[in-house]
Structure formats: structure tokens, C-alpha cells
Design a protein around this motif. Structure first.
Motif, PDB file in Angstrom:
ATOM      1  N   MET A   6     -95.691  18.129  64.944  1.00 15.48           N
ATOM      2  CA  MET A   6     -95.473  18.630  66.305  1.00 15.48           C
ATOM      3  C   MET A   6     -94.451  17.778  67.047  1.00 15.48           C
ATOM      4  O   MET A   6     -93.596  18.310  67.749  1.00 15.48           O
ATOM      5  N   LEU A  26     -99.971  16.360  63.765  1.00 16.59           N
ATOM      6  CA  LEU A  26     -99.516  15.637  64.968  1.00 16.59           C
ATOM      7  C   LEU A  26     -98.062  15.187  64.788  1.00 16.59           C
ATOM      8  O   LEU A  26     -97.225  15.377  65.679  1.00 16.59           O
ATOM      9  N   ILE A  68    -102.158  10.816  77.932  1.00 15.20           N
ATOM     10  CA  ILE A  68    -102.092  10.092  76.657  1.00 15.20           C
ATOM     11  C   ILE A  68    -102.059   8.592  76.996  1.00 15.20           C
ATOM     12  O   ILE A  68    -101.297   8.175  77.861  1.00 15.20           O
ATOM     13  N   GLY A  69    -102.918   7.807  76.359  1.00 13.71           N
ATOM     14  CA  GLY A  69    -102.924   6.361  76.607  1.00 13.71           C
ATOM     15  C   GLY A  69    -103.633   5.934  77.888  1.00 13.71           C
ATOM     16  O   GLY A  69    -103.500   4.783  78.313  1.00 13.71           O
ATOM     17  N   SER A  70    -104.416   6.828  78.490  1.00 16.64           N
ATOM     18  CA  SER A  70    -105.065   6.455  79.759  1.00 16.64           C
ATOM     19  C   SER A  70    -106.328   5.604  79.523  1.00 16.64           C
ATOM     20  O   SER A  70    -106.888   5.066  80.471  1.00 16.64           O
ATOM     21  N   GLY A  71    -106.782   5.511  78.288  1.00 11.74           N
ATOM     22  CA  GLY A  71    -107.933   4.644  77.997  1.00 11.74           C
ATOM     23  C   GLY A  71    -109.231   5.391  77.743  1.00 11.74           C
ATOM     24  O   GLY A  71    -110.314   4.826  77.894  1.00 11.74           O
ATOM     25  N   LYS A  72    -109.129   6.619  77.321  1.00 12.54           N
ATOM     26  CA  LYS A  72    -110.332   7.434  77.103  1.00 12.54           C
ATOM     27  C   LYS A  72    -111.209   6.847  75.989  1.00 12.54           C
ATOM     28  O   LYS A  72    -112.422   6.756  76.134  1.00 12.54           O
ATOM     29  N   VAL A 116    -106.073  22.094  67.279  1.00 19.13           N
ATOM     30  CA  VAL A 116    -106.768  21.335  68.329  1.00 19.13           C
ATOM     31  C   VAL A 116    -107.866  22.217  68.935  1.00 19.13           C
ATOM     32  O   VAL A 116    -109.009  21.790  69.109  1.00 19.13           O
ATOM     33  N   GLU A 134    -114.460  13.148  74.345  1.00 21.18           N
ATOM     34  CA  GLU A 134    -113.089  12.732  74.645  1.00 21.18           C
ATOM     35  C   GLU A 134    -112.254  14.002  74.712  1.00 21.18           C
ATOM     36  O   GLU A 134    -112.102  14.706  73.718  1.00 21.18           O
ATOM     37  N   ARG A 135    -111.761  14.296  75.898  1.00 19.16           N
ATOM     38  CA  ARG A 135    -111.097  15.568  76.187  1.00 19.16           C
ATOM     39  C   ARG A 135    -112.032  16.740  75.928  1.00 19.16           C
ATOM     40  O   ARG A 135    -113.208  16.575  75.635  1.00 19.16           O
ATOM     41  N   TRP A 154    -106.395  15.860  63.014  1.00 21.23           N
ATOM     42  CA  TRP A 154    -105.088  16.455  63.316  1.00 21.23           C
ATOM     43  C   TRP A 154    -103.983  15.820  62.478  1.00 21.23           C
ATOM     44  O   TRP A 154    -102.940  16.395  62.256  1.00 21.23           O
ATOM     45  N   PHE A 198    -101.927  20.568  77.909  1.00 21.43           N
ATOM     46  CA  PHE A 198    -100.943  20.514  76.816  1.00 21.43           C
ATOM     47  C   PHE A 198    -100.281  21.867  76.544  1.00 21.43           C
ATOM     48  O   PHE A 198     -99.049  21.953  76.465  1.00 21.43           O
ATOM     49  N   ARG A 236     -99.396   0.171  71.556  1.00 19.43           N
ATOM     50  CA  ARG A 236    -100.360   0.501  70.484  1.00 19.43           C
ATOM     51  C   ARG A 236     -99.644   1.031  69.242  1.00 19.43           C
ATOM     52  O   ARG A 236    -100.204   1.059  68.156  1.00 19.43           O
ATOM     53  N   ALA A 279    -106.888  20.747  76.572  1.00 16.98           N
ATOM     54  CA  ALA A 279    -105.917  21.195  75.564  1.00 16.98           C
ATOM     55  C   ALA A 279    -105.125  22.379  76.123  1.00 16.98           C
ATOM     56  O   ALA A 279    -103.896  22.425  76.034  1.00 16.98           O
ATOM     57  N   GLU A 300     -96.086   8.801  67.901  1.00 19.53           N
ATOM     58  CA  GLU A 300     -95.858   8.899  69.356  1.00 19.53           C
ATOM     59  C   GLU A 300     -94.642   8.118  69.870  1.00 19.53           C
ATOM     60  O   GLU A 300     -94.411   8.082  71.073  1.00 19.53           O
TER      61      GLU A 300
END
Ligand code: DCP
Length: 226
Positions: free
Chosen positions: A70, A67, A29-33, A85, A105-106, A58, A115, A168, A111, A173
Motif C-alpha cells: 500500500m 502494508l 499513526i504513532g500516537s501511542g495506542k 483491514v 486498538e482502533r 496485514w 483512512f 521507531r 479504518a 512507514e
């Protein structure tokens, strides 16, 4: 690994007459995808089509924010969220492809492998829910076209992505602890560390350095088509 030896490896992995490719971009999460994909799209729109992660879906399932639910009560809502998802990822995999390279993206795979495994490992998701999701996943993999040709792994340190997540400030989150990101990091490493078709990029740096890194590996990322 040098670019040319990468091209050789990729050529040996894909079918001889293969004309279309699927590339998935993975990372914590947050890696820049998202930034990675926007940069590719801005510069290589002629041969790539980008399927960004359906995060907005989501957050709004006919008015329900799955989201947020969860993160608020993971034991109650993780199965609901991950089931959705899995559906949205399957839809992305199955979407008709018009250009030579589909960049995702992913994928349905992260998933599950990261996850869902994590939720089960850390005791949030009970065995029965994990088994039901896993049987769905196995069935989908056996029957549908969800294969990925190349995985670009944006490798980051958990401390770095925690800072980005704070910055961000996506509402849902803000309660994510470092420990959760460490667990996800380990699962990404376990899953991607030993696969032949993975290009790992150091994604701890800022966007400007990242762009240089992407340019350096662009032939590999775009399956030798540039
Ligand atoms: N998420 C999840 N389970 C999944 C996929 C995602 O719980 N199977 C969650 C984690 C995040 C949100 O969904 O809170 C989006 O996560 P991603 O890492 O997929 O997307 P980002 O927007 O964080 O990616 P990046 O910052 O790398 O662009």
C-alpha cells in the motif's frame, strides 16, 4: 470535564443492565495506542481484555506484505489493503468477550472514517473502490455488533507523531510525509470532535507523563468499573 461528570455521562449512554463494554483507542499513526493498551493490560488485566491491532496479519497475508504494497503503490493496493483491514477489524469486533471490558486498538470505524475517507479525499482511491468499501461498511454496521461504548482519543500534533514514526523505524512507514499525517489528524478531529462518548487525552507527552494522565482518567476509561 471532571471524572465524576464523565461517569454520569457514560452511565446515561450505556444500557442500565449492561455488564460488558467495548472501548476503542483511536489516534493518528504513532500516537501511542499500543503503549496505552499495554499499560492498561499490565495494571487491569482482571477486568480487561486487549485486542491489539492485527498489524502483523496485514504484513503477512500468506506471505504477502499488504502494508508495504500500500505504501509503495497506494493507487494500486489501497483497496486490497483496506478490504483486509476491514475484515480483520470485523473479526476483532466479533471475537467472543470473556472479561467485562474489551479494549480495542482502533476499530472498523476509524479504518473507514479516517483512512478510507482520506484515501478517497486525496485522490488515491477512485470513486468506484470507495463506494464498494463504503457499501460493505454500511452493511456490516447495520447487521453486526460493531458498536463501541467509549472511545479514548489520543490526540497528538502531526509533527510529534512524524518524529516517533522516524524513531521507531517500521520499514514500510519511512516514506510517510507530514502532509499525510496532517490529513489523518484532521479526519480524526472531524470524526471524534463532536461525539458524546469520546474521552480526549493529550498524547504529545512522553510515556511517563502519559501514564499519569491515564491514571487520572482510569475510572472513565474503564467505564466506571474500578
Ligand atoms: N493503517 C492504514 N489504514 C488503516 C489502519 C492502519 O493505512 N485502516 C496503517 C497506518 C500505519 C499502520 O497501518 O502505517 C499502523 O497504524 P496505526 O496507527 O493503526 O498503528 P500504530 O502502530 O501506528 O499505532 P500506535 O503507534 O499509536 O501504537
Amino acid at each position: 470535564t471532571t471524572c465524576s461528570s464523565w461517569i454520569e455521562r457514560i452511565s446515561s449512554l450505556v444500557q442500565p443492565k449492561q455488564k460488558t463494554f467495548t472501548v476503542s483507542v483511536e489516534g493518528n499513526i504513532g500516537s501511542g495506542k499500543t503503549s496505552f493498551l499495554r499499560y492498561i493490560q499490565a495494571n487491569h488485566d482482571n477486568i480487561t481484555e486487549v485486542t491489539e491491532e492485527p498489524t502483523d496479519r496485514w504484513r503477512n497475508i500468506q506471505g504477502h506484505n499488504a502494508l508495504a504494497l500500500m505504501y509503495e503503490d497506494p493507487a494500486r493496493w489501497s483497496l486490497t489493503f483496506q478490504t483486509y483491514v476491514q475484515l480483520t477489524m470485523l473479526q476483532s469486533h466479533m471475537a467472543p468477550q470473556k472479561k467485562p471490558i474489551k479494549m480495542m486498538e482502533r476499530s472498523i470505524h476509524s479504518a473507514k472514517q479516517c483512512f478510507v475517507e482520506n484515501l478517497h479525499n486525496n485522490g488515491t482511491m477512485p470513486d468506484i473502490e470507495y463506494i464498494v468499501l463504503s457499501e460493505w461498511y454500511d452493511y456490516i454496521c447495520a447487521h453486526d455488533k460493531v458498536d463501541v461504548d467509549i472511545i479514548v482519543y489520543l490526540k497528538t500534533r502531526p509533527e510529534v507523531v512524524l518524529e516517533r514514526i522516524k524513531k521507531r523505524h517500521r520499514n514500510e512507514e519511512q516514506t510517510i510525509p507530514l502532509e499525510y499525517l496532517e490529513q489523518l489528524h484532521k479526519l480524526h478531529e472531524d470524526w471524534l470532535g463532536h461525539q458524546p462518548n469520546v474521552l480526549t487525552l493529550d498524547a504529545n507527552c512522553d510515556l511517563i507523563e502519559m501514564k499519569t494522565e491515564i491514571d487520572k482518567h482510569i475510572k472513565t476509561i474503564l467505564c466506571g468499573l474500578v
